[in-house]
Scaffold this motif. Structure first.
Motif, short mmCIF file in Angstrom:
data_model
loop_
_atom_site.label_atom_id
_atom_site.label_comp_id
_atom_site.label_asym_id
_atom_site.label_seq_id
_atom_site.Cartn_x
_atom_site.Cartn_y
_atom_site.Cartn_z
N LYS A 125 66.03 60.77 -50.00
CA LYS A 125 65.52 62.00 -50.61
C LYS A 125 64.40 61.62 -51.58
O LYS A 125 64.54 60.66 -52.35
N ASP A 126 63.28 62.36 -51.53
CA ASP A 126 62.17 62.14 -52.44
C ASP A 126 62.61 62.35 -53.88
O ASP A 126 63.38 63.27 -54.18
N GLU A 127 62.10 61.50 -54.77
CA GLU A 127 62.25 61.70 -56.21
C GLU A 127 60.90 61.43 -56.85
O GLU A 127 60.31 60.38 -56.63
N ILE A 128 60.42 62.39 -57.61
CA ILE A 128 59.18 62.25 -58.34
C ILE A 128 59.56 62.05 -59.81
O ILE A 128 60.25 62.88 -60.39
N ILE A 129 59.12 60.93 -60.39
CA ILE A 129 59.51 60.59 -61.75
C ILE A 129 58.26 60.36 -62.59
O ILE A 129 57.33 59.66 -62.16
N LYS A 130 58.24 60.94 -63.79
CA LYS A 130 57.13 60.78 -64.71
C LYS A 130 57.42 59.59 -65.62
O LYS A 130 58.50 59.49 -66.19
N ASP A 131 56.44 58.68 -65.73
CA ASP A 131 56.63 57.51 -66.60
C ASP A 131 56.23 57.85 -68.04
O ASP A 131 55.85 58.98 -68.34
N GLU A 132 56.31 56.84 -68.91
CA GLU A 132 56.02 57.04 -70.34
C GLU A 132 54.57 57.41 -70.61
O GLU A 132 54.24 57.93 -71.67
N ASN A 133 53.67 57.15 -69.65
CA ASN A 133 52.26 57.51 -69.79
C ASN A 133 51.94 58.87 -69.19
O ASN A 133 50.80 59.29 -69.18
N GLY A 134 52.96 59.52 -68.65
CA GLY A 134 52.75 60.83 -68.03
C GLY A 134 52.33 60.77 -66.58
O GLY A 134 52.07 61.80 -65.97
N ASP A 135 52.25 59.57 -66.02
CA ASP A 135 51.89 59.42 -64.61
C ASP A 135 53.11 59.69 -63.73
O ASP A 135 54.23 59.31 -64.07
N LEU A 136 52.87 60.35 -62.60
CA LEU A 136 53.94 60.64 -61.66
C LEU A 136 54.05 59.53 -60.62
O LEU A 136 53.04 59.02 -60.14
N HIS A 137 55.29 59.17 -60.29
CA HIS A 137 55.55 58.13 -59.29
C HIS A 137 56.48 58.69 -58.23
O HIS A 137 57.43 59.42 -58.55
N HIS A 138 56.20 58.33 -56.99
CA HIS A 138 56.98 58.82 -55.86
C HIS A 138 57.99 57.76 -55.43
O HIS A 138 57.59 56.65 -55.09
N TYR A 139 59.25 58.11 -55.48
CA TYR A 139 60.33 57.20 -55.11
C TYR A 139 61.24 57.88 -54.09
O TYR A 139 61.10 59.07 -53.81
N TYR A 140 62.17 57.10 -53.58
CA TYR A 140 63.16 57.60 -52.63
C TYR A 140 64.55 57.17 -53.10
O TYR A 140 64.74 56.00 -53.47
N ARG A 141 65.51 58.08 -53.08
CA ARG A 141 66.90 57.74 -53.40
C ARG A 141 67.68 57.70 -52.10
O ARG A 141 67.62 58.63 -51.30
N LEU A 142 68.41 56.61 -51.88
CA LEU A 142 69.27 56.48 -50.71
C LEU A 142 70.59 57.17 -50.99
O LEU A 142 71.20 56.95 -52.04
N HIS A 143 71.02 58.02 -50.06
CA HIS A 143 72.29 58.74 -50.18
C HIS A 143 73.18 58.38 -49.01
O HIS A 143 72.70 58.11 -47.91
N ALA A 144 74.49 58.38 -49.26
CA ALA A 144 75.46 58.04 -48.22
C ALA A 144 76.55 59.10 -48.16
O ALA A 144 77.03 59.57 -49.19
#
Length: 107
Positions: free
Chosen positions: A36-55
């Protein structure tokens, strides 16, 4: 976006994602593993695109670490960058190739 995962070989640990239009509830009832996509904002306000594995079935740490997962965007291997949250919400993954490409475009 939710990506269903299919083993490259039956019983294998190399997983290939495919796009779906699943809801969280449907993926939970129909898939053994999914990203599942996860968009996370870092301490500088930049957005990063990650994926969470689910079971669907509970996993211990060793089981969760056994998978190699192909990036849904570029087909390179994802790298685990975050720990499991519980026995169903497994590692957080990033694609080093896509991340490098995004950083290059920001310059």
């Amino acid at each position: 976006m939710i990506y269903g995962l299919t083993a490259f070989k039956k019983g294998g640990k190399y997983l290939i994602p495919h796009e779906t239009s699943y809801t969280d509830e449907y993926a939970e009832s129909m898939c053994s593993l999914w990203l599942k996509d996860e968009i996370i904002k870092d301490e500088n306000g930049d957005l990063h695109h990650y994926y969470r594995l689910h079971a669907g079935q509970p996993h211990n740490i060793e089981m969760a670490l056994a998978y190699d997962i192909q990036c849904p965007r570029c087909t390179h291997n994802l790298k685990q960058i975050g720990r499991c949250l519980n026995s169903h919400e497994l590692g957080l993954y990033s694609c080093p190739v896509c991340e490098n490409e995004l950083n290059r475009r920001k310059r």
